[in-house]
Scaffold this active site. Structure first.
Site, PDB file in Angstrom:
ATOM      1  CG  HIS A  57      30.232  49.536  40.318  1.00 51.42           C
ATOM      2  ND1 HIS A  57      31.724  49.431  39.770  1.00 51.42           N
ATOM      3  CD2 HIS A  57      29.883  50.688  39.359  1.00 51.42           C
ATOM      4  CE1 HIS A  57      32.395  50.424  39.893  1.00 51.42           C
ATOM      5  NE2 HIS A  57      31.569  51.130  39.182  1.00 51.42           N
ATOM      6  CD  GLU A  60      31.899  45.746  39.815  1.00 48.79           C
ATOM      7  OE1 GLU A  60      32.082  46.400  39.070  1.00 48.79           O
ATOM      8  OE2 GLU A  60      32.135  46.096  41.466  1.00 48.79           O
ATOM      9  CD  GLU A 214      37.337  46.027  39.461  1.00 48.19           C
ATOM     10  OE1 GLU A 214      36.714  45.238  39.183  1.00 48.19           O
ATOM     11  OE2 GLU A 214      37.476  47.172  39.442  1.00 48.19           O
TER      12      GLU A 214
END
Length: 326
Positions: A57, A60, A214
């Site tokens: 992404h 990010e 994450e």
């Protein structure tokens, strides 16, 4: 990107020649596996094969900075690598544009069925990445790792957490869990469901111990607080140097997937606002979302919501509900 450290600017721009030259100066061979993809060979028989991916992404940016600076360190001085590495910068175009994606979410494209998104730029990019990934892992005798580094959009009760496919072989999965807890991951979600994510693809089709990590939240390139990634940076450095010492047990909290929330129509509405944190708890019977006549409700005594996002395309996952095991 001219004000960024050179390593960060090079990685963010997909200019992997810069890293290739530094590793070549150490006597290590490398080859461009495709645009934004570089394989670095440590020259040791049976070495672990480690796929490190960032920027799947484009917004990010924290893990991208972390990895760029770690690779700069590893390519300085005497040779340090004890693993063969495939470095993948996922969505270079989206990084340059400062956007999450160009046409569609790249991390839903690692599958054969893409519907009307087959002609998207992200579908073509996923095809390149899958081909390079298969070629990298083919015929490997050592351990296979894939760490796909992301950041979350929302705040989280766990600042760092991971999703691990359940289909990974048990011994490799145990090692992965322990590595993740060593790297500061507070929660691990066990995913038994097929998925179109990059780490699920590498786990299912290449036998890798794959995980979606994450790490913190979405931020501006060059302005991330990298101290929050210190534990993961140290764990990655030890993995790549061959000095990794795993703890006897995984200290992260384990969760299992309870249900996926799929957006089926334009009438879809979630019962959360944009301030709801990942891993917020809901009691049994609580309304999660409505989609026309269909209602999603909590089925267990308690479930926690992860990745709630009502703005996804119709047909895609709008959130996960998970149950804590340990």
């Amino acid at each position: 990107m001219s004000t960024l450290p050179q390593a960060v600017a090079a990685l963010a721009g997909g200019d992997l020649d810069w890293f290739a030259a530094r590793f070549a100066a150490q006597g290590l061979s490398s080859n461009q596996a495709g645009p934004g993809m570089l394989q670095i060979n440590c020259g040791k028989d049976g070495a672990p094969a480690v796929l490190l991916s960032v920027g799947v992404h484009g917004d990010e940016t924290g893990p991208l900075e972390l990895l760029a600076l770690l690779l700069e360190e590893l390519s300085s001085g005497a040779p340090q690598l004890a693993a063969d590495v495939l470095l993948v910068v996922g969505n270079v175009a989206a990084i340059a544009a400062g956007k999450r994606f160009i046409d569609a979410d790249l991390n839903r494209m690692f599958k054969s069925a893409r519907g009307d998104l087959e002609g998207s730029s992200e579908a073509a990019r996923a095809d390149q990445m899958m081909a390079a990934t298969r070629a990298f892992f083919e015929g490997r005798s050592g351990a296979r790792w894939h760490l796909d580094l992301h950041t979350a959009i929302r705040p989280s009760l766990y600042p760092a957490f991971a999703i691990v496919p359940e289909l990974i072989q048990e011994q490799a999965r145990s090692a992965l869990w322990r590595f993740l807890s060593l790297g500061g991951i507070g929660a691990i979600i066990r995913n038994p469901q097929p998925s179109g994510t990059y780490s699920y693809f590498s786990s299912e089709h290449c036998g890798a111990a794959g995980s979606t990590l994450e790490l913190g939240r979405v931020g501006v390139l060059g302005q991330n607080d990298l101290q929050q990634f210190d534990a993961m940076r140290a764990a990655l450095a030890d993995l790549l140097r061959g000095t990794l010492q795993l703890p006897a047990e995984c200290s992260a909290h384990l969760y299992r997937l309870a249900q996926e929330i799929i957006k089926r129509s334009a009438d879809f509405k979630m019962s959360f606002d944009k301030q709801t944190q990942n891993f917020s708890a809901l009691p049994q019977g609580a309304l999660i979302a409505e989609d026309g006549a269909h209602r999603y409700t909590v089925q267990h005594a308690e479930e926690r919501v992860v990745f709630p996002n009502p703005d996804v395309r119709i047909g895609l996952r709008a959130g996960l509900m998970v149950v804590r095991e340990v």
